[in-house]
Write an enzyme that holds these catalytic residues in place. Structure first.
Site, short mmCIF file in Angstrom:
data_model
loop_
_atom_site.label_atom_id
_atom_site.label_comp_id
_atom_site.label_asym_id
_atom_site.label_seq_id
_atom_site.Cartn_x
_atom_site.Cartn_y
_atom_site.Cartn_z
N GLY A 88 0.82 -1.07 0.12
CA GLY A 88 0.03 -0.08 -0.11
C GLY A 88 0.81 1.33 0.05
O GLY A 88 0.76 2.17 0.62
N ASP A 118 0.91 -1.77 -4.74
CA ASP A 118 -0.19 -1.12 -4.22
C ASP A 118 -1.39 -1.40 -5.59
O ASP A 118 -0.94 -2.34 -6.31
CB ASP A 118 -0.02 0.46 -4.45
CG ASP A 118 -1.18 1.27 -3.60
OD1 ASP A 118 -2.47 1.10 -4.00
OD2 ASP A 118 -0.90 2.05 -2.53
N ASP A 160 -3.04 -7.04 -5.34
CA ASP A 160 -4.03 -6.99 -4.19
C ASP A 160 -3.45 -7.68 -2.82
O ASP A 160 -3.10 -8.79 -2.94
CB ASP A 160 -5.35 -7.63 -4.70
CG ASP A 160 -6.32 -7.64 -3.68
OD1 ASP A 160 -6.15 -7.40 -2.51
OD2 ASP A 160 -7.54 -8.24 -4.02
N MET A 161 -3.35 -6.90 -2.03
CA MET A 161 -2.71 -7.26 -0.56
C MET A 161 -3.42 -8.38 0.01
O MET A 161 -2.83 -9.07 0.86
CB MET A 161 -2.27 -6.08 0.35
CG MET A 161 -3.33 -5.56 0.82
SD MET A 161 -3.05 -4.27 1.75
CE MET A 161 -4.65 -3.05 1.96
N LYS A 208 2.66 1.14 6.16
CA LYS A 208 2.46 2.49 6.67
C LYS A 208 0.83 3.01 6.48
O LYS A 208 0.67 3.20 5.45
CB LYS A 208 3.57 3.66 6.03
CG LYS A 208 3.07 5.07 6.55
CD LYS A 208 4.04 6.14 5.92
CE LYS A 208 3.42 7.21 6.27
NZ LYS A 208 2.37 7.72 5.66
N HIS A 229 -5.22 0.80 9.70
CA HIS A 229 -5.97 1.46 10.48
C HIS A 229 -7.24 1.59 9.45
O HIS A 229 -8.33 2.07 9.75
CB HIS A 229 -5.66 2.74 11.05
CG HIS A 229 -5.35 3.83 9.99
ND1 HIS A 229 -5.38 5.32 10.42
CD2 HIS A 229 -5.30 3.83 8.81
CE1 HIS A 229 -5.06 5.69 9.33
NE2 HIS A 229 -4.81 5.21 8.15
C1 LIG Z 1 -3.95 5.37 3.64
S1 LIG Z 1 -3.30 4.68 2.22
C2 LIG Z 1 -1.44 4.98 2.68
C3 LIG Z 1 -0.59 4.96 1.59
C4 LIG Z 1 0.74 5.17 1.97
N1 LIG Z 1 1.34 3.79 2.80
C5 LIG Z 1 1.24 6.25 3.00
O1 LIG Z 1 1.17 6.06 4.10
O2 LIG Z 1 1.53 7.48 2.34
C6 LIG Z 1 -3.50 3.04 1.93
C7 LIG Z 1 -3.07 2.73 0.61
O3 LIG Z 1 -3.35 1.28 0.47
C8 LIG Z 1 -3.75 1.08 -0.76
N2 LIG Z 1 -4.75 -0.10 -0.89
C9 LIG Z 1 -5.94 -0.29 -0.80
N3 LIG Z 1 -6.20 -1.42 -1.00
C10 LIG Z 1 -5.47 -2.26 -1.49
C11 LIG Z 1 -5.26 -3.57 -1.79
N4 LIG Z 1 -6.14 -4.40 -1.71
N5 LIG Z 1 -4.11 -3.94 -2.07
C12 LIG Z 1 -2.87 -3.10 -2.18
N6 LIG Z 1 -2.92 -1.73 -1.85
C13 LIG Z 1 -4.23 -1.29 -1.48
C14 LIG Z 1 -4.40 2.28 -1.47
O4 LIG Z 1 -4.40 2.23 -2.88
C15 LIG Z 1 -3.30 3.38 -0.74
O5 LIG Z 1 -2.32 3.66 -1.36
#
Ligand SMILES: C[S@@+](CC[C@H](N)C(=O)[O-])C[C@H]1O[C@@H](n2cnc3c(N)ncnc32)[C@H](O)[C@@H]1O
Length: 365
Positions: free
Chosen positions: A208, A231, A251-252, A265, A269
């Site tokens: 992410g 991501d 997809d995580m 990071k 939450h």
């Molecule tokens: C709150 S943001 C945090 C971004 C980064 N880690 C930061 O702190 O700046 C959450 C991130 O999770 C990614 N995300 C959401 N669902 C996801 C998934 N199923 N697989 C991978 N990434 C995902 C979103 O695209 C986004 O970039």
């Protein structure tokens, strides 16, 4: 006691108490205007204008620098006075008796031109964007809903936060810029305090990891570290390529690319406990055992940790509510984190309260 209009006796102390409570109630009801004035100050570029001015700026000087019509002079003064009462700016009386406004440590964070530290303005603009503010109107309806999986965000926009980001490029851009600004700020702090959690790690996948701001800062701070940003495809596709950083879309919940360490990071939450356990299990599959340096590094709040004032206690509560409004997630205390780690098969963890209201949690398989 004083006599009321009909001759009845009224306790003056009670009236004063009621009037005070009435004023406080009005203040609470209109406090959202403070947030909107902050947004307005950022959009008008007031922090940069004062910084470039090099000294406290009068309203006449601000009007000229910001190309605001003279007729709005009194209105701008009131906005600046309100924000100064909140500590965002500082009001001075100059030698000629004029009121002038200066930056404070808070508004300095909003400038894009002062020093190397990344500006917090994109993050503030994201938090106060209508897509994030509108769902607040749904709260009481949401509380009465039986369905626990629907968020106030979905009630307002008809889709989840991540679906909307995938569908609307301008919202995706606003969100990614906000997150990149926060990542710049956090990594500046992490590298200043030594970043011991990242020392000795050879390969890291930032799950992410958004536009790669965190990964780029890590690669620069720890030479020899190979970093992958993982991501959603629509995020990775639009991310600017950064030296030393590989980008992988996926997809995580399905699979996380392998590395010595996984960074999460501000990810967990956003998700319910069940979803966090699924993500953490995928992360555990991606890393080697503890003896070979495997770990997950989480940057998130630990509720009750790092709070040194009533304001910071309130800020953690506000973040918990923000997660409830936007996502199925929440801010967790240490006991709630521990339950997640145990349920996803990890053996041990270490919390370092390092980044103001947020902590670094190292979790070991
Ligand atoms: C709150 S943001 C945090 C971004 C980064 N880690 C930061 O702190 O700046 C959450 C991130 O999770 C990614 N995300 C959401 N669902 C996801 C998934 N199923 N697989 C991978 N990434 C995902 C979103 O695209 C986004 O970039």
């Amino acid at each position: 006691m004083v006599a009321g209009a009909g001759g009845e006796l009224i306790n003056n102390g009670d009236v004063q108490e009621t009037l005070k409570a009435h004023g406080v109630l009005w203040n609470h009801a209109m406090s959202f205007i403070k947030s909107m004035c902050l947004k307005c100050a950022v959009e008008l570029d007031i922090p940069n204008a004062i910084f470039r001015h090099g000294m406290p700026a009068t309203i006449a000087e601000l009007l000229e620098k910001l190309s605001i019509p003279e007729a709005k002079s009194r209105r701008l003064r009131i906005l600046m006075r309100l924000l100064s009462r909140e500590g965002i700016f500082k009001s001075h009386i100059t030698l000629s008796g004029e009121e002038a406004f200066d930056l404070t440590p808070i508004s300095l964070l909003l400038t894009t031109v002062a020093g190397d530290r990344p500006s917090s303005s994109p993050f503030i603009l994201m938090l106060l964007d209508r897509h994030l503010v509108d769902p607040c109107q749904q709260l009481s309806h949401w509380f009465r809903l039986q369905d626990a999986a629907t968020t106030p965000f979905e009630m307002a926009h008809g889709k989840s936060f991540w679906e909307l980001a995938g569908d609307r490029p301008e919202f995706n851009d606003l969100f990614n810029k906000g997150m990149a600004s926060d990542s710049g700020f956090v990594m500046d702090v992490v590298t200043h305090i030594g970043g011991s959690a990242f020392r000795g790690v050879k390969t890291l996948v930032d799950v992410g990891g958004g536009t790669g701001m965190t990964a780029a800062a890590l690669v620069e701070a720890f030479p020899g570290l190979a970093c992958t940003v993982f991501d959603l495809p629509h995020v990775v596709e639009t991310a600017e390529r950064r030296k030393g950083v590989e980008f992988v879309g996926g997809d995580m919940f399905v699979e996380v690319p392998g590395a010595d360490a996984v960074l999460l990071k501000w990810i967990l939450h956003d998700w319910s406990d069940e979803d966090c356990v699924r993500i953490l299990r995928r992360c555990k599959e991606a890393i080697p055992p503890k003896e070979r340096g495997g770990k997950v590094i989480i940057i998130d709040m630990v509720v009750g940790v790092g709070v040194q004032s009533q304001t910071s206690v309130q800020t953690q509560l506000l973040f918990d509510l923000e997660m409830m409004i936007l996502t199925t997630g929440k801010e967790r205390d240490e006991g709630e984190w521990r339950k997640l780690f145990v349920a996803s098969g990890f053996g041990d963890y270490k919390i370092t309260p390092a980044i103001g209201l947020r902590s670094i949690i190292e979790v070991f398989p």
